[in-house]
Design a protein around this motif. Structure first.
Motif, PDB file in Angstrom:
ATOM      1  N   THR A   1       0.785  -1.155  -0.055  1.00  0.00           N
ATOM      2  CA  THR A   1      -0.107   0.017  -0.180  1.00  0.00           C
ATOM      3  C   THR A   1       0.797   1.093  -0.004  1.00  0.00           C
ATOM      4  O   THR A   1       2.165   1.140   0.364  1.00  0.00           O
ATOM      5  N   ALA A   2       0.340   2.514  -0.517  1.00  0.00           N
ATOM      6  CA  ALA A   2       1.058   3.558  -0.566  1.00  0.00           C
ATOM      7  C   ALA A   2       0.026   4.413   0.072  1.00  0.00           C
ATOM      8  O   ALA A   2      -0.492   5.574  -0.885  1.00  0.00           O
ATOM      9  N   THR A   3       0.007   4.824   1.323  1.00  0.00           N
ATOM     10  CA  THR A   3      -1.138   5.693   1.812  1.00  0.00           C
ATOM     11  C   THR A   3      -0.415   6.934   2.233  1.00  0.00           C
ATOM     12  O   THR A   3      -1.079   7.893   2.693  1.00  0.00           O
ATOM     13  N   LEU A   4       0.941   7.162   2.068  1.00  0.00           N
ATOM     14  CA  LEU A   4       1.672   8.312   2.256  1.00  0.00           C
ATOM     15  C   LEU A   4       1.758   8.741   3.681  1.00  0.00           C
ATOM     16  O   LEU A   4       2.124   9.714   4.136  1.00  0.00           O
ATOM     17  N   LEU A   5       1.555   7.668   4.595  1.00  0.00           N
ATOM     18  CA  LEU A   5       1.510   7.848   5.958  1.00  0.00           C
ATOM     19  C   LEU A   5       2.391   6.914   6.510  1.00  0.00           C
ATOM     20  O   LEU A   5       2.737   5.653   5.857  1.00  0.00           O
TER      21      LEU A   5
ATOM     22  N   LEU B   1       6.119   4.431  -2.749  1.00  0.00           N
ATOM     23  CA  LEU B   1       5.858   4.851  -4.168  1.00  0.00           C
ATOM     24  C   LEU B   1       6.115   3.796  -5.307  1.00  0.00           C
ATOM     25  O   LEU B   1       6.066   3.886  -6.451  1.00  0.00           O
ATOM     26  N   VAL B   2       7.526   2.935  -5.081  1.00  0.00           N
ATOM     27  CA  VAL B   2       7.783   2.283  -6.121  1.00  0.00           C
ATOM     28  C   VAL B   2       6.884   1.512  -6.725  1.00  0.00           C
ATOM     29  O   VAL B   2       6.728   1.592  -8.054  1.00  0.00           O
ATOM     30  N   LEU B   3       5.847   0.720  -6.155  1.00  0.00           N
ATOM     31  CA  LEU B   3       4.941  -0.021  -7.107  1.00  0.00           C
ATOM     32  C   LEU B   3       3.876   0.737  -7.839  1.00  0.00           C
ATOM     33  O   LEU B   3       3.748   0.574  -9.035  1.00  0.00           O
ATOM     34  N   PRO B   4       3.237   1.791  -7.157  1.00  0.00           N
ATOM     35  CA  PRO B   4       2.463   2.819  -7.942  1.00  0.00           C
ATOM     36  C   PRO B   4       3.133   3.160  -9.183  1.00  0.00           C
ATOM     37  O   PRO B   4       2.506   3.092 -10.301  1.00  0.00           O
TER      38      PRO B   4
ATOM     39  N   GLU C   1      -4.572   4.155  -7.864  1.00  0.00           N
ATOM     40  CA  GLU C   1      -4.689   4.685  -6.618  1.00  0.00           C
ATOM     41  C   GLU C   1      -5.609   3.666  -5.690  1.00  0.00           C
ATOM     42  O   GLU C   1      -5.427   3.753  -4.553  1.00  0.00           O
ATOM     43  N   THR C   2      -6.469   2.938  -6.307  1.00  0.00           N
ATOM     44  CA  THR C   2      -7.518   2.263  -5.700  1.00  0.00           C
ATOM     45  C   THR C   2      -6.427   0.836  -5.131  1.00  0.00           C
ATOM     46  O   THR C   2      -6.638   0.401  -3.953  1.00  0.00           O
ATOM     47  N   VAL C   3      -5.576   0.297  -6.118  1.00  0.00           N
ATOM     48  CA  VAL C   3      -4.978  -0.824  -5.851  1.00  0.00           C
ATOM     49  C   VAL C   3      -4.098  -0.709  -4.512  1.00  0.00           C
ATOM     50  O   VAL C   3      -4.125  -1.339  -3.670  1.00  0.00           O
ATOM     51  N   PHE C   4      -3.316   0.507  -4.292  1.00  0.00           N
ATOM     52  CA  PHE C   4      -2.465   0.806  -3.573  1.00  0.00           C
ATOM     53  C   PHE C   4      -2.950   1.596  -2.371  1.00  0.00           C
ATOM     54  O   PHE C   4      -2.140   2.089  -1.716  1.00  0.00           O
ATOM     55  N   ALA C   5      -4.317   2.072  -2.333  1.00  0.00           N
ATOM     56  CA  ALA C   5      -4.863   2.935  -1.405  1.00  0.00           C
ATOM     57  C   ALA C   5      -4.004   4.129  -1.237  1.00  0.00           C
ATOM     58  O   ALA C   5      -3.803   4.678  -0.107  1.00  0.00           O
ATOM     59  N   TYR C   6      -3.895   4.613  -2.342  1.00  0.00           N
ATOM     60  CA  TYR C   6      -3.121   5.995  -2.314  1.00  0.00           C
ATOM     61  C   TYR C   6      -4.046   7.084  -2.493  1.00  0.00           C
ATOM     62  O   TYR C   6      -5.141   7.251  -3.082  1.00  0.00           O
TER      63      TYR C   6
END
Lengths: 297, 313
Positions: B165-169, B181-184, B258-263
């Motif tokens: 996940t990439a929630t930026l938190l 951020l790598v995977l998104p 954004e949905t796949v990685f909860a961004y």
């Protein structure tokens, strides 16, 4: 353009056409010689057969759940591709899902082709303000991010197969209209169109019986590409939860339901992903092959 | 130049007006929706009508539309019912996150596609060219959610080297934001590059067959110099509009990633707004999306003019 350019350059120019049947046979022979077209055709044919015979070959009903299978949901001799989080057979759901996507996608693309061809023919044939109006409205539709448009429309009118078909047909029509318009502008100056005008044929006859058949080459290639894109869109809508309503199997929806459990049961989302990817690859290879063949003419 | 900007500004105004009216009319044609949503399913019809009157929703669509535009002009975008904050409070925050993701991806897509597309197109039919063609076709054929699942199953489930996940938190597992951020970014770059590479390659193949390239080679110019000075500039004229249109996709189309990685991005906000039927947020988001799209078209046309002096008006 091609994987086969070197071979193409050596192939001698084909002899002049004699008779419709021989012409068609030669066309088919040329398609069988093209590697990307044949690989693409094989993949698409596989899924079409899977869709047609899903009721016969699927080992289980697509929505039958067997909770005890969840003790070991991985691929086994009973469940070849394993079961999903509700104990439903993944193989059966993928086969039935092929049915869904191969019904919705062709109808939607045919709709887009019908609307787009009509508008493109009118814009290219009449020119003037009709062309201006059709092209400007098309530009406005195309300038809108498609996926946002789906979200707005499907949120308002709900999700159903019919709504998806209508939305895809309307948003894809301007692209096809643009292609047909370009070809029509060129073809309308040809002698056979002049001849038809002299015979006093109606504008509709000239557009549909003289111009459209001669524009079929680029349209067929675009049709295959468009089928690939539409398969992606249907998958994406299913994945976002605004696609076809559950519980009937839909590849995108299968991934949406299970990708949260990837750390434990990755096969549940991997198999539907592989299915949708392979179908799109099939359509795209078919389009590439057909384009190569038409460029050689 | 003045004419160029005049024409495009007019197109932008017409498009924005058309889109805002269509979205507004579609969502607010039946005024009961907003009040019903606010009051819940158990409110009586009288209560709904009372709130309609108080909110001024019983007046004709055209009147309310003009009022809505007036409010937009003063910067009032309405109130989001999903997030319970003013729309302007959330929309620009999410847009900033998406712009961040888009900027990183764009910075990778453009040089990589140019490099691969030019290298493949300058020797048509070579082994390298065929490899790139196959790669580009495959990359553009795999839908983003499938690409996300494939990459995640390799790097998250199997190798366990990246977060899913990439929630930026800063999350509990201690993954840093660059690692998130790598995977998104990888999914976006692979999917989008497939398309851009084939465009650049096709254009390069066409340019390499032109007489001026043959002349340059025959007069003894070194091959790298022919490619860099003559071929690349001409080969980039057509793809540059396509490249600029990718910004469009990167801002509005990355909802899947954004949905796949909860961004926490703009696309996912729009999806939630659509699922929740948060009308104010949908309307504002649609306008922002169209504004970005038309702006990138103008940028594309400008870049086109910079590359091709023949069409400078």
């Amino acid at each position: 353009m091609t994987l086969q350019t070197t071979i193409d350059r050596v192939v001698p120019a084909s002899p002049p056409r004699r008779g419709a049947v021989r012409g068609m046979l030669r066309q088919i022979a040329r398609i069988t010689e093209n590697v990307p077209a044949m690989v693409g055709f094989a993949i698409v044919a596989f899924w079409v057969l899977a869709a047609l015979f899903a009721p016969v070959i699927a080992p289980f009903p697509p929505n039958a759940n067997n909770m005890s299978a969840l003790a070991y949901p991985y691929p086994s001799t009973t469940y070849w591709l394993g079961t999903d989080h509700l104990g439903r057979d993944i193989l059966s759901r993928i086969l039935w899902g092929a049915r869904t996507v191969l019904t919705v996608a062709p109808i939607a693309v045919l709709g887009a082709a019908a609307i787009g061809s009509l508008l493109g023919l009118m814009a290219g044939y009449y020119r003037g303000w009709i062309d201006g109006l059709i092209s400007r409205v098309g530009d406005i539709i195309l300038s809108f991010p498609v996926i946002i448009l789906y979200m707005i429309i499907l949120a308002k009118f709900g999700s159903s197969g019919l709504n998806i078909i209508v939305v895809i047909a309307v948003t894809k029509a301007p692209i096809i209209a643009r292609i047909v318009r370009g070809i029509t502008l060129e073809l309308r100056e040809r002698d056979y169109v002049m001849a038809a005008k002299m015979r006093g044929e109606s504008a509709l006859y000239i557009m549909f019986c003289e111009i459209l058949p001669n524009a079929r080459g680029p349209l067929i290639v675009d049709f295959c590409l468009r089928l690939g894109y539409t398969t992606i869109i249907i998958g994406v809508l299913g994945f976002l939860g605004i696609g076809l309503p559950p519980p009937d199997p839909d590849w995108g929806g299968m991934v949406k339901d299970t990708y949260g459990m990837m750390l434990v049961w990755p096969h549940m989302s991997l198999f539907p992903c592989a299915a949708v990817s392979s179908l799109v690859i099939g359509f795209n290879l078919l389009a590439i092959g057909l384009r190569e063949i038409s460029l050689r003419d | 130049m003045l004419k160029f900007f005049g024409k495009h500004a007019l197109f932008m105004v017409v498009t924005l007006a058309a889109v805002s009216f269509l979205v507004f009319a579609m969502n607010e044609f039946s005024p009961g929706d907003v009040a019903r949503k606010e009051l819940g399913a158990y409110a009586t019809q009288e209560q709904v009508e009372l709130l309609n009157k108080r909110l001024g929703l019983d007046r004709p669509v055209a009147v309310r539309y003009v009022e809505y535009i007036g409010k937009l002009m003063t910067g009032d975008l309405g109130y989001s019912q999903r997030y319970k904050v003013p729309v302007s409070g959330i929309i620009f925050d999410r847009l900033k996150n998406t712009a961040f993701l888009a900027a990183i991806s764009f910075a990778l897509i453009v040089p990589l596609s140019m490099l691969l597309g030019v290298a493949a197109g300058m020797r048509e039919g070579s082994l390298f060219d065929r490899g790139i063609t196959i790669f580009a076709t495959l990359a553009a054929s795999v839908p983003e959610f499938a690409m996300g699942v494939f990459l995640a199953s390799i790097f998250v489930v199997w190798l366990k080297v990246l977060p899913g996940t990439a929630t930026l938190l800063p999350d509990a597992a201690g993954w840093s934001i660059p690692a998130q951020l790598v995977l998104p970014v990888a999914v976006i770059v692979l999917y989008d590059m497939g398309y851009v590479v084939s465009m650049i390659r096709a254009s390069m193949v066409e340019v390499m067959q032109r007489p001026y390239i043959r002349t340059a080679v025959l007069k003894g110019m070194s091959f790298p110099r022919v490619i860099l000075r003559h071929a690349v500039r001409n080969a980039m004229i057509n793809p540059v509009t396509v490249i600029m249109l990718q910004i469009n996709y990167l801002i509005a189309g990355v909802v899947v990633v954004e949905t796949v990685f909860a961004y926490p991005g703009f696309g996912r906000m729009m999806l939630e707004a659509a699922l929740f039927k948060d009308i104010a947020l949908i309307e504002a988001g649609a306008l922002v999306a169209v504004f970005v799209c038309v702006s990138t078209q103008i940028l594309g046309d400008l870049a086109y003019m910079a590359l091709d002096p023949r069409i400078r008006a």
